[in-house]
Design a protein around this motif. Structure first.
Motif, PDB file in Angstrom:
ATOM      1  N   ALA A  23      39.541  23.518  10.284  1.00  0.00           N
ATOM      2  CA  ALA A  23      39.457  22.156  10.810  1.00  0.00           C
ATOM      3  C   ALA A  23      37.978  21.788  10.949  1.00  0.00           C
ATOM      4  O   ALA A  23      37.125  22.651  11.155  1.00  0.00           O
ATOM      5  N   GLN A  24      37.683  20.503  10.831  1.00  0.00           N
ATOM      6  CA  GLN A  24      36.281  20.070  10.935  1.00  0.00           C
ATOM      7  C   GLN A  24      35.657  20.495  12.259  1.00  0.00           C
ATOM      8  O   GLN A  24      34.494  20.887  12.291  1.00  0.00           O
ATOM      9  N   ARG A  25      36.421  20.438  13.334  1.00  0.00           N
ATOM     10  CA  ARG A  25      35.885  20.831  14.649  1.00  0.00           C
ATOM     11  C   ARG A  25      35.467  22.305  14.625  1.00  0.00           C
ATOM     12  O   ARG A  25      34.368  22.649  15.055  1.00  0.00           O
ATOM     13  N   GLU A  26      36.318  23.170  14.093  1.00  0.00           N
ATOM     14  CA  GLU A  26      36.007  24.599  14.052  1.00  0.00           C
ATOM     15  C   GLU A  26      34.820  24.870  13.122  1.00  0.00           C
ATOM     16  O   GLU A  26      33.929  25.655  13.456  1.00  0.00           O
ATOM     17  N   LEU A  27      34.796  24.201  11.979  1.00  0.00           N
ATOM     18  CA  LEU A  27      33.683  24.375  11.049  1.00  0.00           C
ATOM     19  C   LEU A  27      32.382  23.900  11.686  1.00  0.00           C
ATOM     20  O   LEU A  27      31.359  24.583  11.602  1.00  0.00           O
ATOM     21  N   ALA A  28      32.424  22.762  12.356  1.00  0.00           N
ATOM     22  CA  ALA A  28      31.232  22.242  13.032  1.00  0.00           C
ATOM     23  C   ALA A  28      30.728  23.240  14.077  1.00  0.00           C
ATOM     24  O   ALA A  28      29.520  23.493  14.181  1.00  0.00           O
ATOM     25  N   ASN A  36      30.403  14.749  13.725  1.00  0.00           N
ATOM     26  CA  ASN A  36      29.908  13.632  12.917  1.00  0.00           C
ATOM     27  C   ASN A  36      28.847  14.081  11.910  1.00  0.00           C
ATOM     28  O   ASN A  36      28.862  13.660  10.752  1.00  0.00           O
ATOM     29  N   ALA A  37      27.923  14.923  12.355  1.00  0.00           N
ATOM     30  CA  ALA A  37      26.878  15.419  11.458  1.00  0.00           C
ATOM     31  C   ALA A  37      27.494  16.267  10.343  1.00  0.00           C
ATOM     32  O   ALA A  37      27.109  16.163   9.175  1.00  0.00           O
ATOM     33  N   LYS A  43      30.526  14.849   3.175  1.00  0.00           N
ATOM     34  CA  LYS A  43      30.640  13.711   2.248  1.00  0.00           C
ATOM     35  C   LYS A  43      29.511  13.738   1.214  1.00  0.00           C
ATOM     36  O   LYS A  43      29.731  13.457   0.043  1.00  0.00           O
ATOM     37  N   ARG A  44      28.293  14.076   1.645  1.00  0.00           N
ATOM     38  CA  ARG A  44      27.166  14.151   0.704  1.00  0.00           C
ATOM     39  C   ARG A  44      27.365  15.295  -0.281  1.00  0.00           C
ATOM     40  O   ARG A  44      27.156  15.133  -1.485  1.00  0.00           O
ATOM     41  N   LEU A  45      27.810  16.461   0.201  1.00  0.00           N
ATOM     42  CA  LEU A  45      28.034  17.605  -0.682  1.00  0.00           C
ATOM     43  C   LEU A  45      29.134  17.309  -1.702  1.00  0.00           C
ATOM     44  O   LEU A  45      29.043  17.705  -2.861  1.00  0.00           O
TER      45      LEU A  45
END
Length: 157
Positions: A23-28, A36-37, A43-45
């Motif tokens: 999940a994005q939260r865990e990856l962050a 957000n960062a 998205k850029r990658l």
């Protein structure tokens, strides 16, 4: 295209390669970024073509696809037209999971995953009857020792 990649980008790609279901939260949290960062970097990658999506890894052996064969192909014809016909022919054989044009004594290397020797024989017959080939030989994998391995991106650059 912005191909500027820093250590944080490399860590993101490495973590996703190991487990794309995070999940994005865990990856962050693992990376040490806000959600957000992380999202902006993802998205850029993706836009830069450095992340090509995500997919589940299927256990083919558990489904009976227990034989992996690396097939080496040599041809006398090296025209672009012949190569396209051959590539299209090979792409029509679903058991061929990889195809590489290579240098050296052989011209092409195919990775075939199939159900046993009888399955490989059917693939071999289809491969050799659909294109004019000079030599074909197969190397049978007895054990996969490393697969789908990503180089250590954190030690690069």
């Amino acid at each position: 295209m912005n191909l500027s990649v820093d250590r944080i980008d490399r860590k993101i790609m490495s973590e996703l390669h190991n487990d794309a279901s995070l999940a994005q939260r865990e990856l962050a949290d693992r990376i040490g970024l806000s959600q957000n960062a992380l999202w902006r970097r993802l998205k850029r990658l993706e836009a830069d073509g450095l992340i090509l999506g995500s997919k589940a890894q299927v256990n083919l052996a558990a489904m009976g696809y227990d034989l992996t064969v690396f097939v080496m192909v040599q041809t006398r014809n090296h025209s672009m037209e012949w190569a396209k016909v051959f590539r299209d022919h090979v792409a029509g054989i679903p058991e061929v999971v990889e195809m590489h044009r290579i240098g050296g004594e052989w011209d092409y290397m195919l990775k075939i995953v199939t159900k046993g020797m009888a399955g490989y024989d059917k693939v071999y017959q289809r491969l050799t009857t659909g294109a004019e080939l000079e030599r074909v030989t197969g190397y049978f994998s007895m054990e996969t020792m490393l697969e789908n391995r990503l180089p250590n991106l954190l030690d690069i650059g």
